[in-house]
Design a protein around this motif. Structure first.
Motif, PDB file in Angstrom:
ATOM      1  N   TYR A  56       0.835  -1.212   0.000  1.00  0.00           N
ATOM      2  CA  TYR A  56       0.000   0.000   0.000  1.00  0.00           C
ATOM      3  C   TYR A  56       0.866   1.257   0.000  1.00  0.00           C
ATOM      4  CZ  TYR A  56      -3.447   3.418   1.616  1.00  0.00           C
ATOM      5  OH  TYR A  56      -4.257   4.524   1.735  1.00  0.00           O
ATOM      6  N   ARG A  57       1.954   1.249   0.762  1.00  0.00           N
ATOM      7  CA  ARG A  57       2.848   2.415   0.766  1.00  0.00           C
ATOM      8  C   ARG A  57       3.479   2.627  -0.612  1.00  0.00           C
ATOM      9  NH1 ARG A  57       4.294   0.344   5.903  1.00  0.00           N
ATOM     10  NH2 ARG A  57       6.135  -0.674   5.006  1.00  0.00           N
ATOM     11  N   LEU A  58       3.851   1.528  -1.263  1.00  0.00           N
ATOM     12  CA  LEU A  58       4.390   1.653  -2.624  1.00  0.00           C
ATOM     13  C   LEU A  58       3.355   2.230  -3.571  1.00  0.00           C
ATOM     14  CD1 LEU A  58       6.366  -1.710  -2.951  1.00  0.00           C
ATOM     15  CD2 LEU A  58       7.338   0.584  -2.844  1.00  0.00           C
ATOM     16  N   ASP A  65      -3.531   7.299  -9.884  1.00  0.00           N
ATOM     17  CA  ASP A  65      -4.753   7.885  -9.316  1.00  0.00           C
ATOM     18  C   ASP A  65      -4.430   8.732  -8.082  1.00  0.00           C
ATOM     19  OD1 ASP A  65      -6.307   6.695 -11.231  1.00  0.00           O
ATOM     20  OD2 ASP A  65      -6.727   4.917 -10.035  1.00  0.00           O
ATOM     21  N   ILE A  66      -3.479   8.269  -7.275  1.00  0.00           N
ATOM     22  CA  ILE A  66      -3.081   9.032  -6.098  1.00  0.00           C
ATOM     23  C   ILE A  66      -2.410  10.334  -6.523  1.00  0.00           C
ATOM     24  CG2 ILE A  66      -1.582   9.052  -4.076  1.00  0.00           C
ATOM     25  CD1 ILE A  66      -3.994   7.331  -3.700  1.00  0.00           C
ATOM     26  N   GLN A  67      -1.549  10.253  -7.530  1.00  0.00           N
ATOM     27  CA  GLN A  67      -0.870  11.471  -7.991  1.00  0.00           C
ATOM     28  C   GLN A  67      -1.868  12.482  -8.551  1.00  0.00           C
ATOM     29  OE1 GLN A  67       2.242  11.714  -7.168  1.00  0.00           O
ATOM     30  NE2 GLN A  67       2.236   9.592  -6.475  1.00  0.00           N
ATOM     31  N   ILE A  68      -2.857  12.003  -9.280  1.00  0.00           N
ATOM     32  CA  ILE A  68      -3.885  12.901  -9.824  1.00  0.00           C
ATOM     33  C   ILE A  68      -4.659  13.571  -8.697  1.00  0.00           C
ATOM     34  CG2 ILE A  68      -6.049  12.958 -11.122  1.00  0.00           C
ATOM     35  CD1 ILE A  68      -4.881  10.732 -12.893  1.00  0.00           C
ATOM     36  N   ALA A  69      -5.032  12.784  -7.678  1.00  0.00           N
ATOM     37  CA  ALA A  69      -5.772  13.345  -6.546  1.00  0.00           C
ATOM     38  C   ALA A  69      -4.927  14.361  -5.780  1.00  0.00           C
ATOM     39  CB  ALA A  69      -6.225  12.223  -5.616  1.00  0.00           C
ATOM     40  N   ARG A  70      -3.635  14.096  -5.646  1.00  0.00           N
ATOM     41  CA  ARG A  70      -2.761  15.043  -4.951  1.00  0.00           C
ATOM     42  C   ARG A  70      -2.653  16.360  -5.726  1.00  0.00           C
ATOM     43  NH1 ARG A  70       1.937  10.719  -3.178  1.00  0.00           N
ATOM     44  NH2 ARG A  70       1.018  10.126  -1.162  1.00  0.00           N
ATOM     45  N   GLU A  71      -2.588  16.272  -7.039  1.00  0.00           N
ATOM     46  CA  GLU A  71      -2.558  17.497  -7.835  1.00  0.00           C
ATOM     47  C   GLU A  71      -3.862  18.276  -7.698  1.00  0.00           C
ATOM     48  OE1 GLU A  71      -0.103  18.956  -9.365  1.00  0.00           O
ATOM     49  OE2 GLU A  71       1.221  17.362  -8.657  1.00  0.00           O
ATOM     50  N   GLY A  72      -4.986  17.554  -7.589  1.00  0.00           N
ATOM     51  CA  GLY A  72      -6.260  18.231  -7.356  1.00  0.00           C
ATOM     52  C   GLY A  72      -6.265  18.979  -6.033  1.00  0.00           C
ATOM     53  N   LEU A  73      -5.645  18.379  -5.002  1.00  0.00           N
ATOM     54  CA  LEU A  73      -5.542  19.062  -3.713  1.00  0.00           C
ATOM     55  C   LEU A  73      -4.649  20.292  -3.820  1.00  0.00           C
ATOM     56  CD1 LEU A  73      -6.308  18.909  -0.718  1.00  0.00           C
ATOM     57  CD2 LEU A  73      -4.258  17.529  -0.350  1.00  0.00           C
ATOM     58  N   ASN A  74      -3.566  20.168  -4.559  1.00  0.00           N
ATOM     59  CA  ASN A  74      -2.679  21.311  -4.758  1.00  0.00           C
ATOM     60  C   ASN A  74      -3.400  22.444  -5.493  1.00  0.00           C
ATOM     61  OD1 ASN A  74      -0.128  22.715  -4.795  1.00  0.00           O
ATOM     62  ND2 ASN A  74       0.080  22.118  -6.933  1.00  0.00           N
ATOM     63  N   ALA A 146      -8.796  11.243  -0.277  1.00  0.00           N
ATOM     64  CA  ALA A 146      -9.137  10.180   0.672  1.00  0.00           C
ATOM     65  C   ALA A 146      -9.794   9.003  -0.042  1.00  0.00           C
ATOM     66  CB  ALA A 146     -10.062  10.720   1.759  1.00  0.00           C
ATOM     67  N   PHE A 147     -10.689   9.301  -0.985  1.00  0.00           N
ATOM     68  CA  PHE A 147     -11.351   8.212  -1.718  1.00  0.00           C
ATOM     69  C   PHE A 147     -10.373   7.480  -2.618  1.00  0.00           C
ATOM     70  CE2 PHE A 147     -14.031   6.656  -5.282  1.00  0.00           C
ATOM     71  CZ  PHE A 147     -14.787   5.753  -4.551  1.00  0.00           C
ATOM     72  N   ALA A 148      -9.439   8.221  -3.214  1.00  0.00           N
ATOM     73  CA  ALA A 148      -8.423   7.570  -4.053  1.00  0.00           C
ATOM     74  C   ALA A 148      -7.573   6.623  -3.217  1.00  0.00           C
ATOM     75  CB  ALA A 148      -7.545   8.622  -4.730  1.00  0.00           C
ATOM     76  N   ARG A 149      -7.232   7.018  -2.007  1.00  0.00           N
ATOM     77  CA  ARG A 149      -6.444   6.150  -1.135  1.00  0.00           C
ATOM     78  C   ARG A 149      -7.216   4.889  -0.777  1.00  0.00           C
ATOM     79  NH1 ARG A 149      -4.140  10.991   2.758  1.00  0.00           N
ATOM     80  NH2 ARG A 149      -2.224  11.416   1.565  1.00  0.00           N
ATOM     81  N   GLN A 150      -8.499   5.050  -0.446  1.00  0.00           N
ATOM     82  CA  GLN A 150      -9.309   3.882  -0.115  1.00  0.00           C
ATOM     83  C   GLN A 150      -9.449   2.948  -1.318  1.00  0.00           C
ATOM     84  OE1 GLN A 150     -13.003   5.412   1.391  1.00  0.00           O
ATOM     85  NE2 GLN A 150     -12.153   5.902   3.407  1.00  0.00           N
ATOM     86  N   SER A 151      -9.635   3.536  -2.490  1.00  0.00           N
ATOM     87  CA  SER A 151      -9.786   2.713  -3.697  1.00  0.00           C
ATOM     88  C   SER A 151      -8.501   1.944  -4.002  1.00  0.00           C
ATOM     89  CB  SER A 151     -10.173   3.596  -4.889  1.00  0.00           C
ATOM     90  OG  SER A 151     -11.408   4.246  -4.665  1.00  0.00           O
ATOM     91  N   VAL A 152      -7.367   2.610  -3.823  1.00  0.00           N
ATOM     92  CA  VAL A 152      -6.086   1.932  -4.067  1.00  0.00           C
ATOM     93  C   VAL A 152      -5.880   0.815  -3.053  1.00  0.00           C
ATOM     94  CG1 VAL A 152      -3.589   2.239  -3.974  1.00  0.00           C
ATOM     95  CG2 VAL A 152      -4.987   3.841  -5.259  1.00  0.00           C
ATOM     96  N   LEU A 153      -6.213   1.076  -1.780  1.00  0.00           N
ATOM     97  CA  LEU A 153      -6.062   0.030  -0.768  1.00  0.00           C
ATOM     98  C   LEU A 153      -6.959  -1.158  -1.084  1.00  0.00           C
ATOM     99  CD1 LEU A 153      -4.955  -1.049   1.858  1.00  0.00           C
ATOM    100  CD2 LEU A 153      -6.680   0.288   3.099  1.00  0.00           C
ATOM    101  N   MET A 154      -8.193  -0.899  -1.501  1.00  0.00           N
ATOM    102  CA  MET A 154      -9.086  -1.998  -1.870  1.00  0.00           C
ATOM    103  C   MET A 154      -8.541  -2.757  -3.079  1.00  0.00           C
ATOM    104  SD  MET A 154     -11.820  -3.545  -0.971  1.00  0.00           S
ATOM    105  CE  MET A 154     -11.752  -5.189  -1.686  1.00  0.00           C
TER     106      MET A 154
END
Length: 445
Positions: A56-58, A65-74, A146-154
């Motif tokens: 999960y950390r990797l 998807d995580i990178q896209i969500a982080r850019e949205g936060l930025n 947060a949703f991207a993180r949950q989706s990646v973990l799932m």
């Protein structure tokens, strides 16, 4: 199950191996049974493995998807700053040169430079509307991450269980091939002494060919399962993966679970924030008819060729675009239409998410109901194998009967393991559907 490690090279339990011929070979089997009873001992589990938390950390570091969500936060943070820039004074520097030509052939030129300071005193409330919209946008981006993180973990959890399930299937097919080879050897031996017809040899050979085809397909499935997991975590996958720890789920009714989903699912929270963003954008567009007041001052230095032009200017300016040919009205109507569209989209999302909650709960209930059945089938297969083995030892059965019973036992043991994997996935999926899936659910910090 939590501490078990599964790798491609793991071998099946001793009860699933080809039966030694009568008259010898029992000591190795008993030794293998004794080793299997030792805590922490696992056949073929040597080699590097990867845990769920590490994978999960990797994924958080490398997943797109995580990178896209982080850019949205930025972008949300930048939009917050942008909304307040209208309140900051604006200083503009200017410089120029001009030359005039007259009809008598003469010319005159001048040069100038200066500074202009402008401050918006009133913008019809549009500044605060934009700032509130930026706040909603930032909150929406936080929920999106947060949703991207949950989706990646799932996705990682599902990838682990897929790899484990297909890995066990590969080992089952490998041992099936070995048992069918033993069946073919036994059929040939009995045919050579006239104790069996040639059809037994042909049947055993056909069964072996079919088992080899199944093994090729199973290995292909394992390669693709590992590839999907590698793409998700963005890194090469080690030789084996650890079985994810079990998760606890809230013992609540379907209605209570749906209420939990409405309150804490990150994508639904994001959808509500997007509606607010759309409403603020509509208000901002409709505010285009409102007046604005600006205070400005300028200083301009001219050369000696322009002696009568003022150097300093102070002005208070009122702009009121009360009529623009209907453009503002049309833009406002379009913005409100987008708001209604966002609300309809959110309503559709709620229906889909609540249906996903019910589907996840029904799946888990179905796996729970099947659990006793597959375990009962395993007990029956163990007893059948024991009886066939006893008959073989007493001379009342042939090795083919024992090998067939061993096949059934191997399939039953694999079904129990696959059932546990599917139940683990279903429990994680239920947590994901109500927005409560994180590493803490698996016992990680």
């Amino acid at each position: 199950m939590e501490s078990e490690r599964i790798s491609i090279s793991d071998r099946l339990k001793p009860s699933m191996r080809p039966i030694p011929r009568r008259g010898g070979g029992f000591i190795p089997v008993l030794l293998a049974l004794a080793l299997a009873a030792v805590p922490g001992y696992s056949f073929g589990s040597d080699g590097p493995s990867i845990s769920l938390s590490k994978a999960y950390r990797l994924a958080l570091e490398n997943n797109e998807d995580i990178q896209i969500a982080r850019e949205g936060l930025n972008q949300g943070h930048l939009l917050m700053k942008e909304a307040l820039t209208v309140l900051i004074p604006r200083l503009t520097a200017n410089a120029g040169t001009s030359k005039q030509y007259f009809t008598d052939g003469t010319s005159a030129g001048s040069k100038n430079w200066g500074l202009t300071l402008e401050q918006t005193l009133f913008a019809g409330g549009r500044t605060w509307i934009a700032r509130k919209g930026a706040q909603y946008t930032l909150k929406s981006a936080e929920y999106g991450l947060a949703f991207a993180r949950q989706s990646v973990l799932m996705g990682v959890v599902s990838g682990f269980y897929d790899t484990l399930t297909v890995g066990r299937l590969v080992r089952l097919k490998e041992d099936a091939v070995e048992r069918l080879k033993e069946q073919l050897r036994s059929a040939k031996a009995r045919f050579d002494v006239g104790d069996a017809p040639k059809t037994d040899v042909l049947s055993a050979r056909a069964g072996l060919s079919g088992a080899k085809v199944d093994l090729v397909q199973a290995r292909k499935g394992l390669i693709m399962a590992r590839r999907r997991l590698e793409n998700l975590i963005g890194a090469p996958l080690p030789k084996s993966v650890q079985v994810p720890p079990g998760v606890g789920i809230p013992e609540k009714s379907l209605a209570e679970l749906k209420d939990m989903a409405r309150l804490q699912r990150a994508d639904l929270l994001q959808g509500r924030e997007l509606i607010k963003v759309s409403e603020q954008q509509a208000k901002l567009t409709a505010g285009g008819r409102r007046p604005s007041v600006k205070l400005s001052g300028s200083f301009t230095r001219y050369d000696e060729n322009a002696p009568f032009v003022p150097e300093k200017t102070v002005s208070l300016k009122l702009d009121w675009p009360f009529f623009q040919g209907g453009l503002v009205g049309l833009q406002a109507e379009e913005a409100y239409s987008k708001t209604r569209q966002e609300k309809e989209r959110y309503g559709r999302m709620v229906k889909a998410d609540l249906l996903a909650v019910e589907n996840a709960l029904r799946d888990l209930e179905a796996f729970r109901a099947q659990d006793d059945l597959v375990r009962s089938t395993l007990d029956d297969a163990k007893e059948t194998f024991r009886l066939e083995r006893l008959q073989f030892d007493l001379g009342g059965a042939v090795s083919l009967d024992v090998l067939r019973a061993q096949d059934k036992l191997a399939e039953a043991e694999n079904a129990v393991a696959a059932q546990q994997y599917e139940m683990g996935r279903a429990r994680a999926l239920l947590l994901y559907s109500i927005g409560a899936l994180d590493l803490g659910a698996f016992g990680f910090k």
